[in-house]
Write an enzyme that holds these catalytic residues in place. Structure first.
Site, PDB file in Angstrom:
ATOM      1  CB  ILE B  97      10.211   3.745   0.655  1.00  0.00           C
ATOM      2  CG1 ILE B  97      10.850   3.251   1.960  1.00  0.00           C
ATOM      3  CG2 ILE B  97       9.851   5.225   0.731  1.00  0.00           C
ATOM      4  CD1 ILE B  97       9.943   3.240   3.158  1.00  0.00           C
ATOM      5  CB  THR B  98       9.171   1.927  -4.467  1.00  0.00           C
ATOM      6  OG1 THR B  98      10.497   1.574  -4.121  1.00  0.00           O
ATOM      7  CG2 THR B  98       9.082   2.365  -5.920  1.00  0.00           C
ATOM      8  CD  GLU B 210      -5.683   7.281   2.408  1.00  0.00           C
ATOM      9  OE1 GLU B 210      -5.086   8.207   2.970  1.00  0.00           O
ATOM     10  OE2 GLU B 210      -5.289   6.776   1.349  1.00  0.00           O
ATOM     11  CG  HIS B 248      -2.612   7.624  -0.834  1.00  0.00           C
ATOM     12  ND1 HIS B 248      -2.968   7.716   0.491  1.00  0.00           N
ATOM     13  CD2 HIS B 248      -1.385   8.194  -0.923  1.00  0.00           C
ATOM     14  CE1 HIS B 248      -2.004   8.306   1.169  1.00  0.00           C
ATOM     15  NE2 HIS B 248      -1.041   8.620   0.336  1.00  0.00           N
TER      16      HIS B 248
END
Lengths: 380, 291, 380, 291
Positions: B97-98, B210, B248
C-alpha cells in the site's frame, strides 16, 4: 525534480565522467572573468530548466571577450519558454569531431533502468526517436548485475564501429553514468552530446539529470540544488505543503482527493465546456489545515472564479470531510463561490452539514462540475 | 470466486502496529479477512487487538500462522525491504500500500520477486477487495457488493467512484483491484485482465486507466486477441499538460507518449468502449453486456 | 595477504563500522602517551599476524599508567608463535556487557560470501565450530542482491532475541562488513568480538581481514599495509619474484612446475622417508632467470642438502627446460647436488642435454625422489 | 564419445591475439579442434593464422560462425567479464584458462551462468581434451590417446603426469579434464563424475584431488551411491602445512578441514582405492577393473 546543466555536470564529474571545466556567472562581469580564467574560445550557456536553449539563442560560441560580453548580456535575463535566464555557464569551447547521445531513464516495460544511446548526438533525442528510431540503441540494465563490461562495449562498438578506443570511452561513460544514476536516485540522466575532440578524447559537454521525487529523503543535499527562483511560486508552495499541484490556465479551482479522481474531475470540467485552473490532490485526510493550504495556493491565481471540491469519502467519512471544509472556510474567508461534492461513507450526514453553510452542495461529480462552471461564468 | 485471493488466503500485515497499518488491519478484520498475523520488528510476542499475534519477522508469521499473503503499510524507506522479506519468507501474494517508494528500489525488487514466483500488487495502491472473500488493503468495504463484475484501476478514489456507481446500479463485483499509479508496479493491467478472463465468476470487467506509459495499449491488444467477455474502459487525464506529473509518479505524458488520446484510440481500435465520463461506465457496460 | 588488527579496524571504520579509537605504539613511551591521550583504562594489544594473542599474554587490560608501562614493555618484543611483537595497539578499554562474532569468508560450497555469526563472541570461532556448531548461524549472501535488510535483521534477532535495538546494530554491522568485504576484495573479514557496552551501544573491538591475493592488482594501496618485517624473508623474496613458495623444515629443496605436482613431489619425498624443505611452483616457463630466483630462495636455507627438479614438459618442451636449468646453474654455481627429472615432450633430448653436465638425471618421479633423498643423506 | 564436448563443439577463443591465446589456439587447431572464431575487441575483421576470423565481440562469433563454446585466455582483470560475455552471447560451454581471477568476481559470475544454463570449466585450469574429438585449453596433445578412461583433476601438470602414465600403460582416455585449483570453480568433481558415469564410452575413471575444501568428500559420497564403474583416486598435499596456500588459491588446509587425510578416509570409506604415489594409479586401476 530537475536540476541545471552545471549541477548535472557536477554530479557527472563526481562519478568520474570526463566533464570539461566550467563555472556559472550571474553577471556579464563574472562571465568575462571566467572566460579569462578558462581561456578563449568559450561557450556561454543559459542555465534554465527547459530544453531548446540552443534554438532560442541561449547557447553561444564566443571567440573574443567582446563576444562574451555581448552574448552574456543578451542571454542573462532572456526568456526561454517562460523561463528567465539568471545564470550562464561559461566553459571552454571544444572542437567537436563527433557527437553521441547517452541517456538513461526508468523504463516501465522492462521495469529496469533503460540505457539509450545513439550516434545522432547533439540532437533532441525525442525527435530522433520519432524520425529515426533505428538510430537509438536501447539496453535495459539488469539491476542484479549492473551494466556489464561486454554490454557497454558492444553498444560502444555499435556507435563507433572499428574504433575500439572510442568505443571503450563510450562504454566507460555509460557505466559511470549508470553508477551516477543509481547513486543519485535519478529518474533521468543524459549526456547529450558526448563528444570526441579531434585528438580522439571523449568529453561530456552537456547533461541533464532529474531526481526521483520519492527518493529525496535519501538526499538531504538535493534541496540545495533546487532553483527556487525558477519555480512557479504556487507550485513551490504546494511542494512545501506536501500537496500534488499543477497549475493550469482555467478558472475552475479544483480540490480533489486522489490523483485519478482529480484528473477525471479536470476532464469533466473540460467536457462540460469549462477550464480547470489546476490539478490538486489533497490526499485522504480531512485535516482543515491541509484544506486551507490548498485553498491559499489556488486562490493566489486571480483567474479562479469558483472552487470545486470533489471528495470521495472512502475510509474517511464524509461528515468528517464536511467539517474539515467548513472549518477551513471559517479559518480563511473566501469570496468566490464553493461547490462541494461529497460521496461515500456517511454522505447524507456530510451533505446535511454543508446545507447549513453558504457552500453549494452537489450529489454527483457531474452535477458539481456543471454547477461550478455555471458559477464561474456568473462571477466573470 | 475472485482473482488472486480465495478462502485460503491468510494475511500477515507488515507494519500492523503503525497508525495506518493498525487502522486498516481493523477494517480488514471487520470485513472477515483471515488476518492471521502482524509483523513489526521489536513487537514480537504482542497481540494486535488482543487476538492477532505480532511477530518480529514475516518468516515467523509464515511458520507459526501459515500466512501466505502480506499486506504492507511500512514507511517508504522500508517498503522495498518489506516486500523482499515477505517474498523470501514464502508469501506468494504481496500487496504494498505504501506510497512514495523510491523507483530504483522497485527496480531492484522486481527480479527478486520473479525468481521466487511472487505476485506483487502495488506499491502505492489501494490493494484489492474480493467481496465476500477478503479485503487486502484500503478499499472501503462499504461500497462493494458481491457480483459478476471485475474492476482494475491505476487509481484510488476514482476506483471507489466507479465501484460506487456499479454497486448503486446493482452490479456487484468479483474483485476490485487497484494496481497503483507508480511507473514500476508488480501487477499491471495485463496480469489483471488475464486473471479476470480466466476467472469463471467474472462475467464482465472495467478497466480504469490514466495517462502515462502504455499499459492500457498493451491491455487493449491482449483483450482484442484473447478476451470475449464485455469490457468497458475509462481513461483519466485528457486535460493533463505534457511533462507534468499528475500526482501519481507514473501519471505523466512525456515525449509525446502516454497521452489519453493514444490510449483511447488503442482501446477503441480493440473494440473496447471508452466512457467519456465516469458516469457513462455503467450504461456502457449494460449496453454491451447481454446477461 | 593478512593484515594487522589495527589495519583491519581502519578499513572497518572507513566503512562506517563502530570502531573505538586507537593507535599503534612501537615503544613503551609511545604507548604511555597514547594511554594519556585516550584516557585510562586502556587495552594494550600486540599486533602480530597470528591468533591466540590473548592466551599468549599479548593482550592486556591496563588500569594505570604503570600497568601500561609494565605491559607494553612485556609485550613489545614478545614472541607469539614465532611472531615477534613490534607494535602494540593502544585503545580505550570498554565495559563488555555481551559479545558476538560476525565474520565472512568465501564459501566453496555455496560459491558465495558466507556470513557467519554467533552469540559466542570473543572465542576462537574454529573452536566454537567444532564444539558447538549449532551456535554459529550461517548465511550465504546472494551477490546479486547483497545482504538484504531482512536477512541481516533476522540474524540479529536470532543473536539478540527480544532486543530489536541490539539486533539492528548487529544487522547494520553485518551489512557494513559485507560492503567492506566486497570493496576490499577480502577473503576473510571478522569482527570478534562485536560487543555491547552496558549502555546498549555496539562496538567492533577486535577484527581480522585477509585480502584475496588474486585481487591485489586492484588495490595499489595494499602494498603499504604489508608488514614486511613480519614476513619470512624467503617467502617475501618468492612473492616479489612471483613464485608460489612455502618454507618447510626438511632438507630436500624442491623445484616443480605446477602446484599439484609440487605437492605430490613433497608427498613422495616424505613417502620415501625424506623431508621436503619447501613447496615451490616455478610455473610453466623455461626462463633461466626464474629458475635462478627459485634456486636463490631455496639455497638461503642452509638445511637444504639437495635440489630436486621435477618437471613435466607438457607444452614447454623438455629440451628447452633442460637448457634453462643448465643455463641457470651456470649463472649461479651451486654446491649441493641437483637431481633433475624431466618427462613429457622431447624428454629424451632433454635428458641427453643433462647427461653432459654434473646434474643427476632421473627418468621417473620415484627415481628422482629416491635419488635426492640418498644424496641429501650423503651430504649431511 | 566424451564428456561436455562432441563433434558439434565449435570454439571461439577469447584473447586469441594474445601471446598465450595465440600459442594454444594454434595447438588446438593442430589437434583438429573446430576453432571457428577468435575474439579480441578492436581486432574485428582480422584473420588468425590467415584462416580463423577474429571478431570484436563473442556475439558476432556466435552469429557469424556458429560458435557454441568459448575458451578464454584473457588477463585476470577481464576474465570474469569475458566469461559473462560468452554466456550472454549464447555459448553453453565456457572454459576459462586464466589464472589469478579475483574470487569475488567469480562469486558474481556464478549466478549469471546458472541463469543462462551455461557450464563453466575453470578458471585457472588446463581445460579439457577429448582425444580424437577436441582440445579445449592447454593440455598437451602429445600425451593423450583415445580410450575408455576418464580423468578429472584439480591440477595441471599432475594431471599430465597421470595421463602420461595411463597412455604409457595403453589406457587411452575419453576425456581428460582439469577443473582448476581455485576456491570457486564452474565445474567441480561432482559434475565431472556425473558426466563420466553417464558417458557410455567411459568405462573407468580417475580422480586427482588435493587439499582444501570438501569436493573430494562430496564426490566420494556420490560415487558410493551412484557409480558402478571402477574409480581410482589420488590426493596431493599430505605434507602441506596448515594455513598455507599451496600455489592454487584453493589448496589450503584451514581450520583443520580440507586435509588429505580426511579426503583419503572419505574415499576409502566409499570403497575407492586411493593411490599412495602417482605411479600406483595405473596398477590400482588395473587391479579393480575387470575388462
Amino acid at each position: 525534480m530537475n536540476i541545471h546543466e552545471y549541477q548535472a555536470k557536477e554530479i557527472f564529474a563526481r562519478h568520474g565522467l570526463p566533464v570539461p571545466p566550467g563555472s556559472v556567472a550571474a553577471t556579464v562581469g563574472e562571465a568575462v572573468a571566467l572566460a579569462g580564467k578558462y581561456g578563449l574560445p568559450v561557450m556561454v550557456k543559459s542555465q534554465v530548466l527547459t530544453g531548446g536553449r540552443g534554438k532560442a539563442g541561449g547557447v553561444k560560441f564566443c571567440k573574443t571577450i567582446d563576444d562574451v560580453k555581448e552574448n552574456a548580456s543578451k542571454i542573462l535575463g532572456m526568456d526561454i519558454k517562460g523561463h528567465v535566464v539568471r545564470k550562464v555557464l561559461v566553459t571552454p569551447a571544444l572542437d567537436i569531431a563527433s557527437e553521441f547521445y547517452v541517456g538513461m531513464l526508468i523504463d516501465r516495460a522492462s521495469q529496469r533502468v533503460l540505457l539509450m544511446c545513439s550516434a545522432e548526438g547533439g540532437m533532441d533525442i525525442e525527435q530522433v526517436a520519432q524520425e529515426k528510431p533505428e538510430a537509438i540503441l536501447k539496453h535495459p540494465i539488469d539491476p542484479r548485475y549492473g551494466l556489464l563490461d561486454h554490454e557497454a562495449l558492444e553498444l560502444g562498438l555499435k556507435m563507433c564501429p572499428g574504433d575500439v578506443k572510442k568505443a571503450r570511452q563510450l562504454a566507460t561513460a555509460m557505466q559511470k553514468l549508470y553508477a551516477a544514476f543509481v547513486a543519485a536516485d535519478a529518474s533521468l540522466a543524459e549526456i547529450n552530446p558526448f563528444i570526441f575532440t579531434p585528438d580522439g578524447i571523449g568529453h561530456a559537454i552537456d547533461g541533464k539529470v532529474s531526481f526521483d521525487d520519492n527518493a529525496m529523503y535519501r538526499h538531504a543535499d538535493y534541496e540545495a540544488l533546487r532553483d527556487i527562483e525558477a519555480e512557479d511560486p504556487a507550485e513551490r508552495q504546494a511542494r512545501e505543503a506536501n500537496l500534488s499541484f499543477v497549475k493550469l490556465e482555467g478558472n475552475v479551482g479544483c480540490l480533489v482527493n486522489g490523483a485519478g479522481l482529480a484528473m477525471a474531475t479536470m476532464d469533466l470540467v473540460k467536457y462540460y465546456g469549462g477550464q480547470p485552473a489546476n490539478f490538486l490532490d489533497i490526499g485522504g485526510s480531512s485535516n482543515p489545515e491541509k484544506v486551507v493550504n490548498a485553498l491559499k495556493i489556488i486562490l493566489q491565481d486571480k483567474a479562479v472564479k469558483v472552487i470545486l471540491f470533489n471528495i470521495f469519502g472512502g475510509i474517511t467519512r464524509c461528515d468528517d470531510v464536511a467539517n474539515g471544509i467548513i472549518r477551513a472556510t471559517e479559518m480563511m474567508p473566501i469570496e468566490v463561490p464553493i461547490v462541494v461534492r461529497l460521496t461515500g461513507t456517511n454522505e447524507a450526514e456530510g451533505r446535511a452539514l454543508l446545507a447549513k453553510t453558504k457552500l453549494h452542495p452537489a450529489e454527483t461529480m457531474d452535477e458539481a462540475v456543471q454547477k461550478a462552471i455555471e458559477l464561474a461564468g456568473k462571477g466573470a | 470466486m475472485a482473482i488472486f485471493v480465495d478462502k485460503n488466503t491468510r494475511v500477515v500485515v507488515q507494519g500492523i502496529t503503525g497508525r495506518d497499518g493498525g487502522f486498516h488491519s481493523r477494517e480488514m478484520l471487520a470485513y472477515g479477512t483471515k488476518l492471521v498475523a502482524g509483523c513489526t520488528p521489536g513487537r514480537g510476542g504482542q497481540k494486535f487487538e488482543d487476538k492477532v499475534p505480532v511477530f518480529d519477522t514475516v518468516r515467523e508469521a509464515v511458520l507459526n500462522e501459515g500466512a501466505n499473503t502480506s499486506v504492507i503499510f511500512v514507511p517508504p524507506a522500508g517498503a522495498a525491504g518489506a516486500i523482499m522479506e515477505a517474498a523470501d519468507a514464502g508469501c506468494k501474494l504481496v500487496v504494498c500500500i505504501t506510497e512514495g517508494v523510491p523507483t530504483i528500489d522497485m527496480v531492484r525488487v522486481m527480479p527478486y520477486l520473479k525468481e521466487r514466483g511472487v505476485r506483487l500488487v502495488g506499491p502505492n495502491c489501494p490493494g484489492l477487495l474480493a467481496p465476500g472473500i477478503a479485503k487486502l488493503g484500503i478499499l472501503p468495504a462499504s461500497i462493494v457488493k458481491e457480483g459478476p463484475v471485475g474492476l482494475v484501476s491505476r487509481s484510488g478514489t476514482l476506483t471507489y467512484e466507479v465501484v460506487y456507481q456499479l454497486t448503486a446500479a446493482g452490479l456487484g463485483q468479483t474483485t476490485c483491484l487497484g494496481i497503483g499509479g507508480d511507473p514500476i508496479i508488480g501487477t499491471n493491467f495485463l496480469d489483471a485482465i488475464e486473471a479476470f478472463n480466466a476467472d469463471p465468476a467474472t462475467e464482465a470487467f472495467v478497466m480504469i486507466g490514466e495517462i502515462g506509459g502504455d499499459a492500457e495499449e498493451k491491455a487493449a491488444a491482449y483483450i482484442k486477441a484473447h478476451v470475449r467477455k464485455p469490457v468497458v474502459s475509462f481513461i483519466a487525464g485528457q486535460t493533463a499538460p505534457p511533462g507534468k506529473r499528475m500526482g501519481h509518479a507514473g501519471a505523466i505524458v512525456s515525449g509525446g507518449t502516454g497521452t489519453a488520446a493514444e490510449k483511447k484510440k488503442a482501446l477503441n481500435e480493440a473494440g473496447i468502449p471508452v466512457a467519456e465520463r465516469p458516469m457513462d461506465i455503467v450504461p456502457h457496460l449494460k449496453s454491451i453486456w447481454k446477461r
